[in-house]
Scaffold this active site. Structure first.
Site, PDB file in Angstrom:
ATOM      1  N   SER A  41       0.808  -1.221   0.000  1.00 44.13           N
ATOM      2  CA  SER A  41       0.000   0.000   0.000  1.00 44.13           C
ATOM      3  C   SER A  41       0.841   1.272   0.000  1.00 44.13           C
ATOM      4  CB  SER A  41      -0.927   0.010   1.225  1.00 44.13           C
ATOM      5  OG  SER A  41      -1.829  -1.054   1.134  1.00 44.13           O
ATOM      6  N   GLU A  83       3.279   1.965  -1.675  1.00 45.71           N
ATOM      7  CA  GLU A  83       3.671   2.330  -3.049  1.00 45.71           C
ATOM      8  C   GLU A  83       2.511   2.923  -3.860  1.00 45.71           C
ATOM      9  OE1 GLU A  83       6.607   0.673  -1.260  1.00 45.71           O
ATOM     10  OE2 GLU A  83       5.049  -0.803  -1.605  1.00 45.71           O
ATOM     11  N   LEU A 138      -4.465  -3.142   4.412  1.00 45.81           N
ATOM     12  CA  LEU A 138      -3.522  -3.058   5.540  1.00 45.81           C
ATOM     13  C   LEU A 138      -4.144  -3.792   6.720  1.00 45.81           C
ATOM     14  CD1 LEU A 138      -2.653   0.706   5.149  1.00 45.81           C
ATOM     15  CD2 LEU A 138      -0.969  -1.140   5.097  1.00 45.81           C
ATOM     16  N   ILE A 139      -3.380  -4.684   7.311  1.00 46.91           N
ATOM     17  CA  ILE A 139      -3.873  -5.403   8.491  1.00 46.91           C
ATOM     18  C   ILE A 139      -2.884  -5.178   9.634  1.00 46.91           C
ATOM     19  CG2 ILE A 139      -4.553  -7.633   9.464  1.00 46.91           C
ATOM     20  CD1 ILE A 139      -5.189  -8.565   6.592  1.00 46.91           C
ATOM     21  N   SER A 148       2.093  -6.403  14.838  1.00 50.39           N
ATOM     22  CA  SER A 148       2.477  -6.150  16.238  1.00 50.39           C
ATOM     23  C   SER A 148       3.333  -4.900  16.418  1.00 50.39           C
ATOM     24  CB  SER A 148       3.168  -7.382  16.820  1.00 50.39           C
ATOM     25  OG  SER A 148       3.974  -7.995  15.867  1.00 50.39           O
ATOM     26  N   HIS A 168       4.074  -0.283  12.260  1.00 48.72           N
ATOM     27  CA  HIS A 168       4.103  -0.272  10.790  1.00 48.72           C
ATOM     28  C   HIS A 168       2.742   0.154  10.194  1.00 48.72           C
ATOM     29  CE1 HIS A 168       5.913  -1.841   7.059  1.00 48.72           C
ATOM     30  NE2 HIS A 168       4.788  -2.447   6.798  1.00 48.72           N
ATOM     31  N   ARG A 206     -14.943  -7.303   4.658  1.00 46.43           N
ATOM     32  CA  ARG A 206     -15.065  -6.114   3.806  1.00 46.43           C
ATOM     33  C   ARG A 206     -14.726  -6.381   2.339  1.00 46.43           C
ATOM     34  NH1 ARG A 206     -14.830  -5.156   8.755  1.00 46.43           N
ATOM     35  NH2 ARG A 206     -15.680  -3.303   9.741  1.00 46.43           N
TER      36      ARG A 206
HETATM   37  N1  LIG Z   1       1.953  -4.580   6.220  1.00 48.34           N
HETATM   38  C1  LIG Z   1       1.377  -4.295   5.040  1.00 48.34           C
HETATM   39  C2  LIG Z   1       2.093  -3.688   4.003  1.00 48.34           C
HETATM   40  N2  LIG Z   1       3.409  -3.415   4.159  1.00 48.34           N
HETATM   41  C3  LIG Z   1       4.306  -3.157   3.077  1.00 48.34           C
HETATM   42  C4  LIG Z   1       4.388  -1.691   2.678  1.00 48.34           C
HETATM   43  O1  LIG Z   1       3.160  -1.252   2.111  1.00 48.34           O
HETATM   44  C5  LIG Z   1       5.486  -1.459   1.651  1.00 48.34           C
HETATM   45  O2  LIG Z   1       5.279  -2.267   0.519  1.00 48.34           O
HETATM   46  C6  LIG Z   1       6.878  -1.723   2.183  1.00 48.34           C
HETATM   47  O3  LIG Z   1       7.098  -1.016   3.384  1.00 48.34           O
HETATM   48  C7  LIG Z   1       7.938  -1.273   1.149  1.00 48.34           C
HETATM   49  O4  LIG Z   1       7.845   0.127   0.874  1.00 48.34           O
HETATM   50  N3  LIG Z   1       1.464  -3.372   2.849  1.00 48.34           N
HETATM   51  C8  LIG Z   1       0.138  -3.644   2.653  1.00 48.34           C
HETATM   52  O5  LIG Z   1      -0.413  -3.341   1.589  1.00 48.34           O
HETATM   53  N4  LIG Z   1      -0.570  -4.245   3.648  1.00 48.34           N
HETATM   54  C9  LIG Z   1       0.011  -4.580   4.844  1.00 48.34           C
HETATM   55  O6  LIG Z   1      -0.716  -5.131   5.726  1.00 48.34           O
HETATM   56  C1  LIG Z   2       8.291  -4.025   8.125  1.00 43.30           C
HETATM   57  C2  LIG Z   2       7.246  -5.066   8.208  1.00 43.30           C
HETATM   58  O1  LIG Z   2       6.562  -5.383   7.234  1.00 43.30           O
HETATM   59  C3  LIG Z   2       6.967  -5.723   9.529  1.00 43.30           C
HETATM   60  O2  LIG Z   2       8.072  -5.710  10.383  1.00 43.30           O
HETATM   61  C4  LIG Z   2       5.782  -5.112  10.205  1.00 43.30           C
HETATM   62  O3  LIG Z   2       5.393  -5.921  11.293  1.00 43.30           O
HETATM   63  P1  LIG Z   2       3.914  -5.907  11.835  1.00 43.30           P
HETATM   64  O4  LIG Z   2       2.971  -6.067  10.650  1.00 43.30           O
HETATM   65  O5  LIG Z   2       3.844  -7.066  12.808  1.00 43.30           O
HETATM   66  O6  LIG Z   2       3.676  -4.599  12.552  1.00 43.30           O
END
Ligand SMILES: Nc1c(NC[C@H](O)[C@H](O)[C@H](O)CO)[nH]c(=O)[nH]c1=O
Ligand SMILES: CC(=O)[C@@H](O)COP(=O)(O)O
Length: 174
Positions: free
Chosen positions: A63, A65, A93-94, A97, A100, A139
């Site tokens: 997300s 990006e 996005l979920i 812990s 992030h 959803r």
């Molecule tokens: N944790 C989730 C992400 N994380 C990834 C970031 O969006 C991104 O791709 C990364 O940090 C590189 O820039 N993305 C989601 O779409 N959903 C999530 O739950």
């Molecule tokens: C950078 C990540 O994707 C990751 O460390 C995030 O961890 P969380 O989804 O458990 O908060």
């Protein structure tokens, strides 16, 4: 007091047959995202006559990006004969812990709004920000919950309405 939750359908029947719509979606949480993309796409083609060849689909990793991709693709489309009338950014996005989730949710919502206002192209905020997996499944119209509803359907309707209305507004018609 009971009330109608969610969006009341518009009384106007929009014709999407000349619209060009971009869907940018993530590959994170892809089964849920794919259901949302399907909901948006099928709604636009079946309810509003948007031509499937006029719906461009692009993917990004996550997300975070989405705003950059939307900005870049809107710019690229302006160099082609037909630019996009509306964009739908779809991601899920979920909460995990760490923090992030909070940082990404805030950045993405602000980023999508900024790209939309700066470009003048309506961008539908199709990003679910869920506290657990069940919320996300429900959803996207998946899972066992009776109140499940695919929000991609609403996003498809919203994109057509905003695309048609903005085309009108830009030509000076209110
Ligand atoms: N944790 C989730 C992400 N994380 C990834 C970031 O969006 C991104 O791709 C990364 O940090 C590189 O820039 N993305 C989601 O779409 N959903 C999530 O739950
Ligand atoms: C950078 C990540 O994707 C990751 O460390 C995030 O961890 P969380 O989804 O458990 O908060």
């Amino acid at each position: 007091m009971t009330f109608t939750k969610g969006v009341t359908p518009s009384t106007e029947k929009y014709d999407g047959s000349s619209l060009r719509v971009l869907i940018v979606h993530t590959r994170w949480n892809c089964e849920i995202v794919e259901a949302l993309v399907r909901g948006a796409k099928e709604t636009m083609t079946s309810e509003y006559n948007v031509k499937s060849e006029n719906i461009s689909i692009q993917t990004v990793a996550g997300s975070y990006e989405l705003p950059f991709a939307a900005q870049s693709l809107i710019g690229a489309s302006r160099m082609s004969p037909q630019s996009f009338d509306a964009v739908i950014c779809i991601g899920v996005l979920i909460k995990g812990s760490t923090m992030h989730f909070e940082y990404i949710a805030e950045a993405v919502s602000q980023g999508i709004m900024r790209v939309s206002l700066d470009s003048g192209v309506p961008i539908v905020f199709g990003v679910l920000t869920c506290l657990n997996d069940e919320q996300a499944l429900e959803r996207a119209g998946l899972g066992d919950n009776e109140s499940k509803h695919n929000h991609g359907i609403d996003w498809g309707r919203c994109a057509v309405e905003m695309g048609v209305k903005n085309t009108r507004w830009m030509s000076g018609t209110i």
